[in-house]
Design an enzyme around this catalytic site. Sequence first.
Site, PDB file in Angstrom:
ATOM      1  N   PHE A  64       0.837  -1.197   0.000  1.00 19.60           N
ATOM      2  CA  PHE A  64       0.000   0.000   0.000  1.00 19.60           C
ATOM      3  C   PHE A  64       0.873   1.248   0.000  1.00 19.60           C
ATOM      4  O   PHE A  64       1.843   1.322   0.753  1.00 19.60           O
ATOM      5  CB  PHE A  64      -0.874   0.045   1.261  1.00 19.60           C
ATOM      6  CG  PHE A  64      -1.702  -1.178   1.493  1.00 19.60           C
ATOM      7  CD1 PHE A  64      -3.012  -1.235   1.046  1.00 19.60           C
ATOM      8  CD2 PHE A  64      -1.180  -2.270   2.173  1.00 19.60           C
ATOM      9  CE1 PHE A  64      -3.786  -2.375   1.266  1.00 19.60           C
ATOM     10  CE2 PHE A  64      -1.939  -3.405   2.405  1.00 19.60           C
ATOM     11  CZ  PHE A  64      -3.244  -3.460   1.945  1.00 19.60           C
ATOM     12  N   CYS A  65       0.501   2.215  -0.810  1.00 22.31           N
ATOM     13  CA  CYS A  65       1.087   3.557  -0.730  1.00 22.31           C
ATOM     14  C   CYS A  65      -0.020   4.521  -1.142  1.00 22.31           C
ATOM     15  O   CYS A  65      -1.180   4.119  -1.225  1.00 22.31           O
ATOM     16  CB  CYS A  65       2.348   3.685  -1.601  1.00 22.31           C
ATOM     17  SG  CYS A  65       2.108   3.533  -3.382  1.00 22.31           S
ATOM     18  N   GLY A  66       0.314   5.762  -1.399  1.00 26.12           N
ATOM     19  CA  GLY A  66      -0.720   6.738  -1.717  1.00 26.12           C
ATOM     20  C   GLY A  66      -1.545   6.357  -2.931  1.00 26.12           C
ATOM     21  O   GLY A  66      -2.773   6.396  -2.899  1.00 26.12           O
ATOM     22  N   GLY A  68      -0.539   3.437  -5.030  1.00 23.22           N
ATOM     23  CA  GLY A  68      -0.269   2.060  -5.418  1.00 23.22           C
ATOM     24  C   GLY A  68       0.737   1.962  -6.545  1.00 23.22           C
ATOM     25  O   GLY A  68       1.328   0.915  -6.778  1.00 23.22           O
ATOM     26  N   ALA A 108      -3.977   4.045  -1.189  1.00 22.87           N
ATOM     27  CA  ALA A 108      -4.818   4.492  -0.072  1.00 22.87           C
ATOM     28  C   ALA A 108      -5.538   5.807  -0.363  1.00 22.87           C
ATOM     29  O   ALA A 108      -6.574   6.086   0.243  1.00 22.87           O
ATOM     30  CB  ALA A 108      -3.962   4.644   1.193  1.00 22.87           C
TER      31      ALA A 108
END
Length: 154
Positions: A64-66, A68, A108
């Site tokens: 997960f990151c800001g 993807g 996210a």
Amino acid sequence: MKIGVGADHNAFDLKEAVKSYIESLGHEVVDYGCYSKDAIDYPGVAFNVGTEVMKGSVDRAILFCGTGIGMAIAANKVPGIRAAQCHDTYSAERAQLSNNAQIITIGAKVVGEEAAKKIAEAYLSVSFQGGNSGRKIDQIMDKEQEFLKQGFGC
């Protein structure tokens, strides 16, 4: 299955929520960080998780990151890894069924918590069957090996 998870600080809360959901589905989860909302760069997490997948420490992983996007790009730099960015259940299913992706990534700031849980569930509920897709994956992996032998790659 044993599932690795990892995130940067932008996605810490979503990782925690999806991690709990994966456990409720009966899977074992290994958390590779981050462990707080303190700022962290995503590449290190992606490289670590990709390496652990290749070593067989976990069966699959979700990053997960800001958006993807960054996690997918970084994880795909680990030789042998196929990471797919997924923002819906269909692409999550196809990541496994058509591409035998060992890792999916979720943004996210793009996907809400309930949708992310369903994406994870869709990804984890199917298994690669090979067939025509197996031939295509073999072509991708053969080309990767060719590039590595030529000195290209990480």
